[in-house]
Design a protein around this motif. Structure first.
Motif, short mmCIF file in Angstrom:
data_model
loop_
_atom_site.label_atom_id
_atom_site.label_comp_id
_atom_site.label_asym_id
_atom_site.label_seq_id
_atom_site.Cartn_x
_atom_site.Cartn_y
_atom_site.Cartn_z
N ASP A 154 0.84 -1.20 0.00
CA ASP A 154 0.00 0.00 0.00
C ASP A 154 0.87 1.24 0.00
O ASP A 154 2.02 1.18 0.40
CB ASP A 154 -0.92 -0.02 1.23
CG ASP A 154 -2.07 -1.00 1.06
OD1 ASP A 154 -2.50 -1.18 -0.08
OD2 ASP A 154 -2.52 -1.56 2.08
N PRO A 155 0.40 2.37 -0.42
CA PRO A 155 -0.95 2.61 -0.93
C PRO A 155 -0.99 2.49 -2.45
O PRO A 155 -0.11 2.97 -3.15
CB PRO A 155 -1.21 4.05 -0.53
CG PRO A 155 0.15 4.70 -0.61
CD PRO A 155 1.14 3.62 -0.24
N PHE A 156 -1.99 1.81 -2.97
CA PHE A 156 -2.24 1.79 -4.40
C PHE A 156 -3.72 1.61 -4.61
O PHE A 156 -4.41 1.02 -3.77
CB PHE A 156 -1.45 0.66 -5.08
CG PHE A 156 -1.42 0.78 -6.59
CD1 PHE A 156 -0.91 1.91 -7.20
CD2 PHE A 156 -1.89 -0.24 -7.39
CE1 PHE A 156 -0.89 2.03 -8.58
CE2 PHE A 156 -1.86 -0.13 -8.77
CZ PHE A 156 -1.35 1.01 -9.37
N HIS A 157 -4.23 2.09 -5.72
CA HIS A 157 -5.68 2.03 -5.94
C HIS A 157 -6.12 0.63 -6.34
O HIS A 157 -5.31 -0.27 -6.55
CB HIS A 157 -6.12 3.11 -6.93
CG HIS A 157 -5.66 2.92 -8.33
ND1 HIS A 157 -6.52 2.51 -9.31
CD2 HIS A 157 -4.47 3.08 -8.94
CE1 HIS A 157 -5.86 2.43 -10.46
NE2 HIS A 157 -4.62 2.77 -10.26
N ARG A 158 -7.41 0.43 -6.43
CA ARG A 158 -7.99 -0.91 -6.55
C ARG A 158 -8.23 -1.36 -7.99
O ARG A 158 -8.71 -2.48 -8.18
CB ARG A 158 -9.32 -0.97 -5.78
CG ARG A 158 -9.25 -0.60 -4.31
CD ARG A 158 -8.19 -1.27 -3.47
NE ARG A 158 -8.18 -2.71 -3.50
CZ ARG A 158 -7.18 -3.48 -3.08
NH1 ARG A 158 -6.10 -2.93 -2.57
NH2 ARG A 158 -7.25 -4.78 -3.15
N ARG A 211 -3.44 -2.95 -11.38
CA ARG A 211 -2.72 -3.78 -10.41
C ARG A 211 -1.97 -4.92 -11.12
O ARG A 211 -0.84 -5.24 -10.77
CB ARG A 211 -3.68 -4.32 -9.35
CG ARG A 211 -4.25 -3.20 -8.47
CD ARG A 211 -5.18 -3.74 -7.40
NE ARG A 211 -4.42 -4.40 -6.35
CZ ARG A 211 -3.88 -3.81 -5.28
NH1 ARG A 211 -4.02 -2.51 -5.11
NH2 ARG A 211 -3.22 -4.50 -4.38
N LYS A 243 -1.77 7.88 -10.82
CA LYS A 243 -1.72 6.94 -9.69
C LYS A 243 -0.56 5.96 -9.84
O LYS A 243 0.09 5.62 -8.87
CB LYS A 243 -3.04 6.22 -9.54
CG LYS A 243 -4.17 7.13 -9.11
CD LYS A 243 -5.49 6.41 -9.07
CE LYS A 243 -6.60 7.39 -8.69
NZ LYS A 243 -7.92 6.80 -8.82
N TYR A 253 3.11 5.85 -7.61
CA TYR A 253 3.29 4.65 -6.81
C TYR A 253 4.78 4.35 -6.67
O TYR A 253 5.45 4.08 -7.68
CB TYR A 253 2.54 3.48 -7.45
CG TYR A 253 2.48 2.24 -6.63
CD1 TYR A 253 1.97 2.25 -5.33
CD2 TYR A 253 2.95 1.03 -7.13
CE1 TYR A 253 1.91 1.09 -4.58
CE2 TYR A 253 2.88 -0.14 -6.39
CZ TYR A 253 2.37 -0.09 -5.10
OH TYR A 253 2.31 -1.24 -4.36
#
Length: 131
Positions: free
Chosen positions: A92-96, A101, A120, A124
């Motif tokens: 984390d942190p990373f978006h969903r 991903r 995003k 990262y």
């Protein structure tokens, strides 16, 4: 070798003027040498967006893909269970977003740059992202 985000691949093929100077430079260097890695998840994203009308392609998706995959240096990366697992374990942190991903997991596994303008992804710290 570099990994292209979905939009980067599309722009390279259809609207190269939208690429950043750095993205264009990396593509020009890697294309003849080591290749341009394209994830099957990007093919899926394009097909889904085309099917829902959110993306217009110049040809039917089957014909478009048939031509796109033969572009010089293109290497289509199959979906790999290792990447599916790694995508669920990213620090984390990373978006969903599942596609992002998967792309990050692939770039990390190969330890290669991911060429993307996605803020995003660029922010990262656990992936080499360039634009």
């Amino acid at each position: 070798m570099i990994l292209l985000d979905t939009h980067t691949w599309l722009w390279m093929l259809q609207e190269p003027s939208r690429l950043s100077p750095e993205a264009s430079r990396l593509i020009a260097i890697e294309e003849p040498q080591n290749g341009l890695l394209i994830s099957t998840i990007s093919v899926w994203e394009i097909a889904v967006k085309n099917g829902t009308g959110k993306l217009r392609l110049p040809l039917p998706i089957e014909l478009w893909y048939g031509q796109a995959r033969t572009h010089s240096g293109t290497v289509i990366e199959p979906l790999n269970p290792v990447d599916a697992i790694a995508s669920s374990l990213l620090p984390d942190p990373f978006h969903r977003d599942p596609a992002d991903r998967i792309l990050v997991a692939i770039a990390r596994r190969y330890d290669i740059p991911l060429v993307s303008c996605d803020e995003k992804i660029l922010a990262y710290p656990h992936v080499k992202a360039v634009w």
